[in-house]
Design a protein around this motif. Sequence first.
Motif, PDB file in Angstrom:
ATOM      1  N   THR A 177      64.137 -58.997 -29.374  1.00 27.49           N
ATOM      2  CA  THR A 177      64.197 -57.464 -29.583  1.00 27.49           C
ATOM      3  C   THR A 177      62.999 -57.366 -30.368  1.00 27.49           C
ATOM      4  O   THR A 177      62.410 -56.258 -30.165  1.00 27.49           O
ATOM      5  N   VAL A 178      62.445 -58.047 -31.323  1.00 29.13           N
ATOM      6  CA  VAL A 178      61.426 -57.411 -32.137  1.00 29.13           C
ATOM      7  C   VAL A 178      60.295 -58.289 -31.894  1.00 29.13           C
ATOM      8  O   VAL A 178      60.303 -59.748 -31.934  1.00 29.13           O
ATOM      9  N   THR A 179      59.378 -58.019 -31.549  1.00 30.12           N
ATOM     10  CA  THR A 179      57.762 -58.709 -31.379  1.00 30.12           C
ATOM     11  C   THR A 179      56.847 -58.317 -32.383  1.00 30.12           C
ATOM     12  O   THR A 179      56.439 -57.140 -32.439  1.00 30.12           O
TER      13      THR A 179
ATOM     14  N   ILE B  22      60.885 -66.979 -42.818  1.00 21.12           N
ATOM     15  CA  ILE B  22      62.077 -65.841 -42.561  1.00 21.12           C
ATOM     16  C   ILE B  22      63.713 -66.453 -42.394  1.00 21.12           C
ATOM     17  O   ILE B  22      63.542 -67.446 -41.825  1.00 21.12           O
ATOM     18  N   ASP B  23      64.471 -65.633 -42.625  1.00 22.73           N
ATOM     19  CA  ASP B  23      65.722 -66.011 -42.513  1.00 22.73           C
ATOM     20  C   ASP B  23      66.258 -66.420 -40.919  1.00 22.73           C
ATOM     21  O   ASP B  23      65.787 -65.913 -40.065  1.00 22.73           O
ATOM     22  N   ASN B  24      66.717 -67.623 -40.821  1.00 22.70           N
ATOM     23  CA  ASN B  24      67.117 -68.160 -39.368  1.00 22.70           C
ATOM     24  C   ASN B  24      67.767 -67.174 -38.375  1.00 22.70           C
ATOM     25  O   ASN B  24      67.653 -67.232 -37.321  1.00 22.70           O
ATOM     26  N   ASP B  25      68.571 -66.350 -39.166  1.00 24.72           N
ATOM     27  CA  ASP B  25      69.274 -65.580 -38.407  1.00 24.72           C
ATOM     28  C   ASP B  25      68.470 -64.122 -37.867  1.00 24.72           C
ATOM     29  O   ASP B  25      68.805 -63.584 -36.869  1.00 24.72           O
ATOM     30  N   ILE B  26      67.429 -64.053 -38.405  1.00 26.53           N
ATOM     31  CA  ILE B  26      66.665 -63.053 -38.058  1.00 26.53           C
ATOM     32  C   ILE B  26      65.492 -63.507 -37.008  1.00 26.53           C
ATOM     33  O   ILE B  26      65.205 -62.963 -35.760  1.00 26.53           O
ATOM     34  N   LYS B  27      65.230 -64.750 -37.019  1.00 27.68           N
ATOM     35  CA  LYS B  27      64.303 -65.584 -36.039  1.00 27.68           C
ATOM     36  C   LYS B  27      64.808 -65.498 -34.903  1.00 27.68           C
ATOM     37  O   LYS B  27      63.804 -65.400 -33.772  1.00 27.68           O
ATOM     38  N   LYS B  28      66.006 -65.609 -34.625  1.00 26.91           N
ATOM     39  CA  LYS B  28      66.567 -65.651 -33.296  1.00 26.91           C
ATOM     40  C   LYS B  28      66.382 -64.436 -32.284  1.00 26.91           C
ATOM     41  O   LYS B  28      66.176 -64.510 -31.076  1.00 26.91           O
ATOM     42  N   ASP B  29      66.213 -63.314 -32.906  1.00 26.23           N
ATOM     43  CA  ASP B  29      65.634 -62.114 -32.365  1.00 26.23           C
ATOM     44  C   ASP B  29      64.251 -61.676 -32.304  1.00 26.23           C
ATOM     45  O   ASP B  29      63.879 -60.486 -31.884  1.00 26.23           O
ATOM     46  N   LEU B  30      63.253 -62.698 -32.763  1.00 29.04           N
ATOM     47  CA  LEU B  30      62.199 -62.579 -33.182  1.00 29.04           C
ATOM     48  C   LEU B  30      61.160 -63.245 -32.468  1.00 29.04           C
ATOM     49  O   LEU B  30      61.451 -64.523 -31.928  1.00 29.04           O
ATOM     50  N   SER B  31      59.974 -62.826 -32.013  1.00 26.58           N
ATOM     51  CA  SER B  31      58.998 -63.316 -31.302  1.00 26.58           C
ATOM     52  C   SER B  31      57.516 -62.786 -31.833  1.00 26.58           C
ATOM     53  O   SER B  31      57.339 -61.876 -32.436  1.00 26.58           O
TER      54      SER B  31
END
Length: 312
Positions: free
Chosen positions: A3-5, A27-36
């Motif tokens: 979602t977020v790059t 960075i928090d793990n729950d944020i990493k899953k939507d991050l590239s």
Amino acid sequence: MKTVTINFILHERLDYFKKTLKELISIDNDIKKDLSINLLVSNTSDDLKNYVNTLNEKGIETKAFLVQSGNNYMDKIYAAFNNSGEYIISIDEDIFIPTNVWNYFISNVNVLDQPENLFLSPIITSGIPSVDLFEDNFLEEEEKEQLHKFYLKTNIPNVWGADYSSLNNHTINSNEWKCENFYNDVYKINHHYKGVHPVRFSYEAQEYLNNICIKKINKFSSINNFSLKFLDRPYFCNSVFAVKKSDWENIIHNQSLFRDSFDEVPLNLYMLNNKLKMVFIENGIAVHPSYNTINIYGHNYKNLSDSFFNGI
């Protein structure tokens, strides 16, 4: 696609990224899953490969893109756009953001779903217009007074084909710094480059802000009482910001907005033409050590950047 790059626009100073890397992997793990993350580079190196491998191992999908062309900057911007998710963060190589701010920044990009908001940015320490927010959020009264003394010694030159002489009524021709009055006159400048402020031309002011950031970086990195600040200003110097991909497409693919080989003026003209808002993260810093405009007065801006990244 995530979602977020985050798109790092990297040129010659890849060594700064090793300090940034430490913040990103925390960075928090729950944020990493939507991050590239995309690393847009001019040259490859073993360090670059190590950065990519480390970020992937730490759970952040990361790719490097080698861009070697005539218009190196904008080709990196187009590569970033083509390989990004719904929300795009663009960040220059000489910006440092601590983990606490990254967490809030990424988690709140949905404020851009409100159509009146164009971009979200941390408080860029020497940024325009965010330097004034940095002052309000982080400086003691005596620190503000010293910074203003530097402003009042600063001659704002006529550069980039613009006449900024009237703005010196707020600096070298004044005894008191009042930022609201300054910006009111910036609005009146008949030129597309309105990214002017005494901090941009003052080596002393930039060095002073740098030293404060080096001294207080641990304090700034532990803050968590963030909020959103909506600001009305004539121009944004865009060294780091988040934008919706749909808005960025309208900006970077509209040649009528371009006045040079960069995306800063198009971003600002798009904001102005559509009466959109700037959104900043109160209490959330992004350290920008220096502007190359101090070179006009015989200084090397890279020295201040090196000093910051070596000092933290």
